[in-house]
Each structure stands twice: as C-alpha cells, then as structure tokens.
Enzyme design. Structure first.
Site, PDB file in Angstrom:
ATOM      1  N   HIS A 190     -27.698 -11.156  12.459  1.00  0.00           N
ATOM      2  CA  HIS A 190     -28.649 -12.245  12.233  1.00  0.00           C
ATOM      3  C   HIS A 190     -29.591 -11.864  11.089  1.00  0.00           C
ATOM      4  CE1 HIS A 190     -31.007 -15.839  13.794  1.00  0.00           C
ATOM      5  NE2 HIS A 190     -31.819 -15.312  12.891  1.00  0.00           N
TER       6      HIS A 190
ATOM      7  N   HIS B  97     -30.968 -13.337   6.901  1.00  0.00           N
ATOM      8  CA  HIS B  97     -31.042 -14.507   6.011  1.00  0.00           C
ATOM      9  C   HIS B  97     -30.913 -14.051   4.562  1.00  0.00           C
ATOM     10  CE1 HIS B  97     -32.118 -17.531   9.073  1.00  0.00           C
ATOM     11  NE2 HIS B  97     -32.645 -16.489   9.699  1.00  0.00           N
ATOM     12  N   ASP B  98     -30.303 -14.916   3.757  1.00  0.00           N
ATOM     13  CA  ASP B  98     -29.931 -14.582   2.386  1.00  0.00           C
ATOM     14  C   ASP B  98     -31.024 -13.929   1.542  1.00  0.00           C
ATOM     15  OD1 ASP B  98     -31.307 -16.970   2.506  1.00  0.00           O
ATOM     16  OD2 ASP B  98     -29.854 -18.148   1.348  1.00  0.00           O
TER      17      ASP B  98
ATOM     18  N   ARG C 169     -47.015 -19.383   5.635  1.00  0.00           N
ATOM     19  CA  ARG C 169     -47.084 -18.243   4.718  1.00  0.00           C
ATOM     20  C   ARG C 169     -45.708 -17.575   4.587  1.00  0.00           C
ATOM     21  NH1 ARG C 169     -47.565 -15.562   0.529  1.00  0.00           N
ATOM     22  NH2 ARG C 169     -47.914 -13.340   0.729  1.00  0.00           N
TER      23      ARG C 169
ATOM     24  N   GLY D 105     -34.820 -22.809   9.659  1.00  0.00           N
ATOM     25  CA  GLY D 105     -36.170 -23.345   9.438  1.00  0.00           C
ATOM     26  C   GLY D 105     -36.965 -23.295  10.732  1.00  0.00           C
TER      27      GLY D 105
ATOM     28  N   HIS E 163     -29.195 -21.268  15.564  1.00  0.00           N
ATOM     29  CA  HIS E 163     -30.542 -20.897  15.989  1.00  0.00           C
ATOM     30  C   HIS E 163     -30.917 -21.867  17.119  1.00  0.00           C
ATOM     31  CE1 HIS E 163     -31.018 -18.783  12.173  1.00  0.00           C
ATOM     32  NE2 HIS E 163     -32.235 -18.393  12.519  1.00  0.00           N
TER      33      HIS E 163
ATOM     34  N   GLU F  86     -36.018 -20.841  19.692  1.00  0.00           N
ATOM     35  CA  GLU F  86     -37.033 -19.989  19.055  1.00  0.00           C
ATOM     36  C   GLU F  86     -38.387 -20.704  19.227  1.00  0.00           C
ATOM     37  OE1 GLU F  86     -36.373 -19.344  14.886  1.00  0.00           O
ATOM     38  OE2 GLU F  86     -37.812 -17.691  14.740  1.00  0.00           O
TER      39      GLU F  86
ATOM     40  N   HIS G 119     -31.669 -16.083  18.150  1.00  0.00           N
ATOM     41  CA  HIS G 119     -32.905 -15.901  18.925  1.00  0.00           C
ATOM     42  C   HIS G 119     -32.716 -16.203  20.420  1.00  0.00           C
ATOM     43  CE1 HIS G 119     -35.331 -14.924  15.497  1.00  0.00           C
ATOM     44  NE2 HIS G 119     -34.914 -16.000  14.872  1.00  0.00           N
TER      45      HIS G 119
ATOM     46  N   ASP H  37     -35.500 -11.292   9.120  1.00  0.00           N
ATOM     47  CA  ASP H  37     -35.999 -11.281   7.729  1.00  0.00           C
ATOM     48  C   ASP H  37     -36.782 -10.008   7.454  1.00  0.00           C
ATOM     49  OD1 ASP H  37     -35.501 -14.314   6.965  1.00  0.00           O
ATOM     50  OD2 ASP H  37     -36.419 -14.306   8.947  1.00  0.00           O
TER      51      ASP H  37
END
Lengths: 539, 539
Positions: free
Chosen positions: A125, A127-128, A218, A339, A371, A374, A399, A457
């Site tokens: 899991h 992310h790019d 953020r 997202g 996902h 979450e 998640h 991430d």
C-alpha cells in the site's frame, strides 16, 4: 430461590414482552464455576494464554533453533524498551506519540534496528508521489538544470522546470533554484528549508493540525508540491527507480503502488500521456528487477481515480484499467479510488461504473484494491464503503480502519481471505487516532486476520521504506510477549496477499527465504562477534 | 493455470515447511463472485446492513408506534448534530475532544437533553467519593461550622473539620473556611476557586496532563481533597444521600458503587469504624429508597481494596466482605480491587486470597466485580487481569477496555454473559484514548456484548449522573443510524446486569417501564405542545 422459578416470576411481573429481555442467562452470577484450587486455576489460566497465542498472526510459524536465538535477542530488547516506558512516569513510548515527533525516538530503538535488517517481503500500500525520501527530491531533483521555485503568500514552495524564461506567475513568481540557493547564507539550511516545506513535519503537530480536515488539506498540498518536481519527465523516471531502490535498501523486495497516472511534462512544454506513464512504470519495474535480480522480485501498479469525480470519469478509468491490465499483465494489478475518504463520494455512488467489468459477457477480469473504512465516523456512507469494497470483490482493503465496527464485514473478510492493508503511521499522522496502541488492527493481529503492514505515504512524514511501520506493528499492534513469529508471518503475508501470480509468488518466497536465512545468520554473527548488542545495522 | 497445480508448484519450490504458509486459500483473487448486476448487488448490500443491524445491542427491541415517533425526533437531532461535525471543516465533535473541554458543547446538544430525560436504569460502576457534584461539597460541606482549609506549596487545597483549634500543620497551615471566605473579594469567585481546585477541570488538559501517570496522580489528589470533607461523619451520611439524590434526578433509579470503607472522623477526634460505614450505607440506601419509593429502586455497595497492599490485607478484606454480605444481603454485593491498574499489583499475585471463598467447604458465595483491562499495554501483567477476572468468575468487568485484544476472553465473556462496565468519559479523561469514536466498546456494541454504561468518577471531571456517558455511548460508541433501541436496551441491560436478586430486578424493571412510558408520553406531549423542538428538559 431456584433460578428458573425466579425467572418465571420476573416474566410474569414484567409482562408480555419481557421475554425479549429476560432469560435465565441474564441471571446474576453468584455461583463459582470451574477450578477452585490454585493448581487447577494456574492450569486453566495457562490454557487461556495459550489459546490466545494460538489465535494470533504467527501462530502457525515454528522457529528453528537459530531463529529462536535471534528471537531471544529481539525479545530482550522488546521487553526492555516497553518496560522502560511502562514504568511509572517512564520514558515516552514512541508509538503513543505522533510520528512527526517520535521519529528520532524510534531510530534509537534496538528493535527498530533489527527490523530494518529483517527482510520484510512486500510493500503493498503505497502511492506514486510519496514513496521516495524527500531528501532525494531536494538533493537530486532541485539541483537539476532548469529547476524553478516559487513561494506563495503562505510561504508554501512550489517547483517547476522550464526550458526558457518562466512565464509570469502572479502571487508566486518563479525564481531559479540555482540562483536562490547561491544567494542563501547556508546551502544546507536552504535545502533543509525546502525539505521541511514539502513535508508535514512540525514540532507541534497538534497545534499545526488541529483536525483531520486541516491535516488532509496540508497533506494534499505537500503532494502537489512534490508533483511539480516528480512530473517532469526525466525526474519522473528517476523518481520511480529511486523508489524501488529505497525500498530494496530497506529490505523490501517487491512493491505495489496506487498511481494517478498524471500528465508528465517536458522542458519544451510538451506532455507525455497516460500510455507513456504506464509504459514507463512497466519498463522501470523490469529494469530495476533486472539490475537487482538476486535482491528484488518486482512490483505492480494499481491505477487509481480520485473519489470526487463524476461517475463517467470512473467508468472511463475502469475501461482504461482493463486495457492496461491486458497490455501489461506482469506489472498492472487493478484499480482503486483514492483521496480523503470522509468528504469523498462513497463507492456505492459509482456502482454502475464499478460493476462494468462484471457485467460484460463474459465478465472481464479487473481486480479491485479499494481504500475503505479510513474513517472514525461509524454508520455513515464513508463507513459503508467497507461493505461495498467486499461486495465488489476487492482483492485487498486499503486501511480498513473501521472494520472492527462491522462484524458482518469481518466475517466476510475472514471467509474470503481478503487482506487488510494496515498503515499505522499514516493513520496516526492523518489523525484517525493518536496512540497507536488503540489501533483496531491490534485486534486483527490477535485473531489472525489476513493483515499486511504498509507505509502509505512515508515521504510526507519523513519515514523511509517499511521499517517504521513494521516497528509500530510489532510494538503497538501486538502485545509485549508477541515475538519474531509475528514479524516473520507479516513478511510472508505481504507476499501471499500481493497481486503476484502463483509462479511469481513462488519465486518471491524463495528469494525471501534466502534473505531470511541470511538475516538470521547475520544477526547471530554480529552477536557472536561483538559478544553483545547494540547492533550497528549500518555497519 | 489451474490454482491447485500452481499451489503444488509453489509447495515444491518453496520446500518442506511451506505447507505452513501456502494453501490455495491464499490464492490472489481475480474472479468475480456473487451478484453481478445492480439489482442483485443492492439486495446483497441491504442484507449486509441488515445483518449488522441484527447483531447490535438493541437488535431484540421492537419500538411501538409512540416510541417510534420519539425515535424519529431523536434521530433527527442525532443526524443533524453528527452531520454538523461531519461536514468538511465542520463544528468540533464533542466526543472527539477531551470532556474537560467539551462539556459545555455536550450541554448544548438536543440529543443530550433528550437523554437527560430518559430513564436510564442503573449506574453500576461508581466510586464512593466521586459521585456527588463538587458544587455540593463546596456550597454545602465547606459552609458548615468548624470547616478548615489549608493550601500547600503547590496551591492544592485540603479540608478538615476540627472541634477546637486546629493542630499545627507545617507546610499547610489550617485556616477557617468561614474566615477565608469572608476575607475574599468575591464569594462566588472564592467558591469557584475551591471547586476548580478539587477537580481535574483545566482549559488545556493536554498541557496539564501530558501522560496517564500525571493525570492519575492529579486524579488521586482530587479524591484526597474531597475525602477531607466527605469523611467527616455528618457530611459522610449527607454526601451519600445526596449521591442517591443526584442520580435519581438524572433519571437513574438504582446504583452500585465501589467503596473503600474509610475511617470516618468526628469533631472530637474520635473515629467511626468500618462497621459503622457499612451500616450507614445500608441504612441510607433503605432511607432514600423509602423516601422515594415511586422513583427509586435502591442500590448496593461493593467493598474494594486498593491494588497495592500486601496479599494478607486482601485476604482480610475478602473475609470482611463475606461477613458484610451475610450481614447486609440487600445492599452488599461483593468485592473488587481499585486504583491505577498499570502500576498496581496484578490480580494473579493475590490469587490465594481471592480463591479463599471458593476453597472453603462448602464454598462461600462472594461475588467479584473486578476492574480489569483498564490499560493500553497489551500482553502485560495488567492486561492479563482480564483473564484472571474471568477465571475468578467475576460477575461483571470494570472497564474491560483492553478486551478486544483478547479473543478468548471475549468468547468467555459472551458465553458466560459477564457484563462489561464501560465508562467512556473516564477512559478519555484518564487518557486511555483521546477520540471516543476509537473506543473499543464500539465493537462490543456492534456485536451485542453484555455492556452497561456507567460514569466511574463523574464529580472529578464535572459531570453529573449518567447522562453525559450515555450521550457519548450513543454518539460515539455507535453509528449515526443507531437509534432509541440502543438506548432502551442499555437501560434494560443496566438492571439485568446489576447485582439485584431476581425479585428485586423484577420490581426495578416494572418501575423502569413506568418511567419509560412516562418519558415517551412527556416527549410526545412536549413536541405536540410546542409544535417543535428544542425541548426544554428543565422546564
């Protein structure tokens, strides 16, 4: 008074509907049951402890003699480090503190150092645009020719590469990074400022990010900041190669990531389309694996939409995903939606698009990796994404944080053997919970649910690879006495629940076993040489 | 390739021990199962939602038409209040914020106002010296003759009553409260200062109480402060009567509390022994119930040792408890151990003392009500208290916060129908977790475990009665769609899982049912009169 008689009495006096509430099961217990003497008691007690040990992830792992010796060392440190915090007014316990603050504490842990050395299998899991240490972006990407930066009114730094003079950018004028760096009093300080500006790291996260919406805002911004650098074609390819490299260096041999497949730009303003992006990922998986054939097993990409777009876009993405899976069967695994989940469109609103593959004649094969769950909001449309993920036959759940509030989904997940991708640090930094000892995955671990540990991430919160999250899983999602068997099984799980074919899994497991044996030997050698710990894992 | 063949291949290539890890269950899923079309899908989806609804606490409650109308009103407000917070950058959600800060927000909630009116049954987890609003101690006890206060170097206020001139008390000299109050510029401010000084309330709890040990230290101190007032014989009796009064006013009709049975003092320096204390409680239960015979069902005391003393003291307390249970069968329920669990002596270390009743010939009946699992530390001696509580045949478990990490204990608790006493606000204020939506009891609610909601030490954090904790259970330990059936069942549970005899339960349930009907009628009347909400529950 006899229990049965008294219950009948209650039934009478309470009236006709009381059978709903009163049975003699509800009788207040005053009788003793079972063992009465100390010996019988201790035997019964040990049986409960053993029963729970036999339900946990790792229950089916038998350690051989050498593994047992390494386990003894590991457990000595686990106990030492936990007890140091468990003492009254003891040391802070890193998993109970926001990772943005606890990271340096984690790095001092001997348990962490051992986990770094351990072959951890696969990271499933990711992310790019958040896989690579931000230091690489700062020290490599921003040092390249034609790199420009701008600082907006909120002191947020954005980047872009331009072949000629940058266009006017009111509110955030472009300046050459090279020139700005040359003007700085101290280059290291300048680079450190860029790093901090692109990350979530802050000395007081509670103050900086008082709510989940603030931190997600953020967080999304940091991804935008990085993308200005990453989506420049030459950086794009190098970034991905570096991602594979960093995970390999962290003793991770395979990875799967969710990718948005963004538009990638060149200096002359031209752009590369999605086909180029997918082919680039495919070819780099091939190249890196060939370059590291005794170390690395490969990886796969999972195409991901953002859960805010109209359903027609999702349908088009699903069709693209089917196409790419046929085109790149070795490195394209399936589809997902990403997202912030709470304000996002729930899966069920995209139902027709997501059912498209199964409604074809014959049905088309497109694995999903949704996902879901979450969220802290129970009984809401977001929370129900867990139900839809399972009914849409997801191969794994990203998640699944809310799953313990869904007993029926839990049953289905266990019966269908759907892996839950747990990302402890992400859930903490993105404010689903504060103390990781309260993470619901502790229960999944306790009941041997199909769990894999991943990092989500890591770049954004200053982690690298999988080791930080494995440390959290070992120290906070399991008990003080849970040992190397858990770690070994989590590594094996990560390969088993990957999107690899059976043949690929077989090869990957063989490689992992070699790495595992080497890890055990290295640990023993190090102890034998130095006579004791601490290990120097970097030595 | 056929799955079975490929698995055999894996088995071969992985070696002899691989059967531990590889079965075809682990096969990566690419095939679709079950429903393929939208209609079939929606049907399957509704079935999952219904299945989960049928597993939850309240599943066996059927609302009649009038109850359904009240439910509609309640749910309108529940949805409204949750959605106000669930919106992007929405209002703060009270259960997610420390109660020391969120209390005024809770009081603005319409859901809370309805819950205040609702007959909540019994409060089963309370402690002797933290049941009554501290304002009563300030406005009643400290206004009495002969009341003295002292302020130590840390500005902590202690109290005591003295018949003559108080003795010298270096470091904390005694001064007449009357005189000090007279000297104060503003009496209300003076009284407010006393109130705040005796409570945990503070504008920034995270700063004031950075760790669980710090908050427990201050918590214990507040109990000491109150005890100087409470343990004065005339106040002692009035305090307990007031406790029953306050819970009755909060629509709680029965209570059980843990009592340390302290030494109680008189003005002349003489003291009352434990026998006096137990008799006083017994007689006041009788008196209050007689004074409120159409409102109140009574209560019982649970004698409690502190989990730090030598085993011989525990044994003596167990023997005393057996004696008191024989002496006061109507109002003496059993035995427990209290105090901060993590640094305390684990139950198993007191095993011989605690097995004493069952080892007699014939075994002696002494129900236990053990606090257990009030910890975040998994796999530790404290955590294992859950196992010992169950094996020692506890009638209920106090807190049981860690139970979801113990699948075998969960099974036993469900089979043996042992109620878990959940005190949400206590767990939050005393720092087991921060956001109540992460409370493990959400899962117990989802699976219809025998749960009762209680308040623990409401006075210390400025709560009164049960309503605040019921609000938290309704808003945060259950989902947005979970309704009046949960609240009704929690009220019924509280009577069922009390230490009442079957006959007592029957009477209590009859009374509760009358109160419930009156509540439903009152709600409907109020809506019919005013045409709409908000209700004024104090009107």
């Amino acid at each position: 008074m006899d229990t049965r008689i008294s219950c009948v009495l209650i039934l009478f006096s309470y009236g006709c509907c009381s059978h709903l509430y009163l049975t003699d099961e509800y009788e207040f217990k005053t009788v003793f049951r079972g063992v009465r003497d100390r010996n019988g008691y201790i035997k019964a007690r040990n049986e409960v402890i053993l029963a729970e040990s036999n339900m946990r992830i790792g229950r089916d792992v038998v350690l051989d003699k050498t593994e047992q010796r390494v386990n003894d060392i590991l457990m000595k440190y686990k106990e030492l480090e936990i007890n140091k915090s468990r003492t009254l007014n003891g040391a802070p316990f890193p998993p109970s503190i926001d990772f943005l603050v606890s990271k340096p504490m984690v790095e001092k842990s001997q348990v962490f150092q051992i986990i770094k050395l351990m072959p951890k299998g696969a990271a499933l899991h990711l992310h790019d645009c958040s896989m690579v240490d931000l230091n690489w972006l700062v020290k490599n990407a921003t040092y390249r020719e034609n790199c420009y930066m701008c600082v907006n009114v909120n002191y947020t730094v954005y980047f872009k590469f331009f072949g000629g003079t940058p266009p006017s950018n009111p509110g955030c004028p472009w300046k050459s990074v090279k020139t700005e760096r040359a003007k700085a009093r101290n280059v290291d300080e300048f680079d450190r400022m860029l790093y901090m500006n692109m990350s979530l790291i802050t000395p007081d996260p509670r103050k900086a990010y008082p709510t989940i919406d603030v931190v997600w805002d953020r967080f999304s911004q940091t991804l935008d900041q990085a993308n200005g650098l990453i989506n420049y074609a030459p950086v794009f390819a190098d970034y991905f190669y570096e991602a594979l490299n960093e995970f390999n260096l962290d003793n991770v041999q395979y990875l799967e990531f969710r990718g948005l497949f963004p538009e990638v730009y060149e200096l002359d303003g031209s752009t590369k389309d999605r086909n180029w992006v997918v082919k680039t990922y495919n070819d780099l998986f091939e190249k890196f694996t060939a370059d590291h054939k005794h170390e690395f097993s490969g990886g796969k990409m999972i195409y991901s939409g953002i859960r805010v777009v109209p359903e027609i876009d999702i349908l088009n993405q699903v069709k693209e995903a089917i196409h790419y899976r046929q085109l790149y069967p070795d490195h394209f695994a399936g589809y997902d939606l990403v997202g912030q989940e709470d304000p996002g469109v729930p899966l069920v609103k995209y139902l027709d698009a997501l059912l498209y593959p199964s409604e074809q004649t014959p049905p088309v094969d497109l694995p999903y990796f949704f996902h879901a769950g979450e969220t802290d909001w129970e009984g809401t449309p977001t929370d129900n994404n867990l139900i839809d993920a399972v009914l849409l036959n997801t191969s794994r759940i990203g998640h699944g944080y809310a799953i313990v509030k869904h007993p029926q989904v839990m049953k289905m997940v266990k019966e269908r053997n759907i892996a839950v991708e747990v990302n402890p640090i992400s859930n903490q930094v993105l404010l689903l919970l504060s103390d990781l000892r309260n993470h619901p995955a502790a229960e999944l671990v306790a009941q041997d649910f199909p769990v894999v540990i991943s990092a989500d991430d890591p770049a954004v919160w200053g982690a690298q690879g999988l080791s930080y999250d494995f440390y959290m899983a070992f120290m906070a999602l399991s008990g003080e006495t849970t040992d190397l068997r858990l770690l070994k099984k989590l590594a094996i799980n990560s390969i088993q629940y990957s999107a690899m074919t059976p043949i690929e899994k077989s090869k990957a497991l063989n490689l992992w076993r070699q790495k595992w044996d080497a890890f055990i030997q290295r640990m023993l050698h190090q102890v034998n040489q130095s006579g004791s710990f601490p290990l120097n894992p970097f030595g």
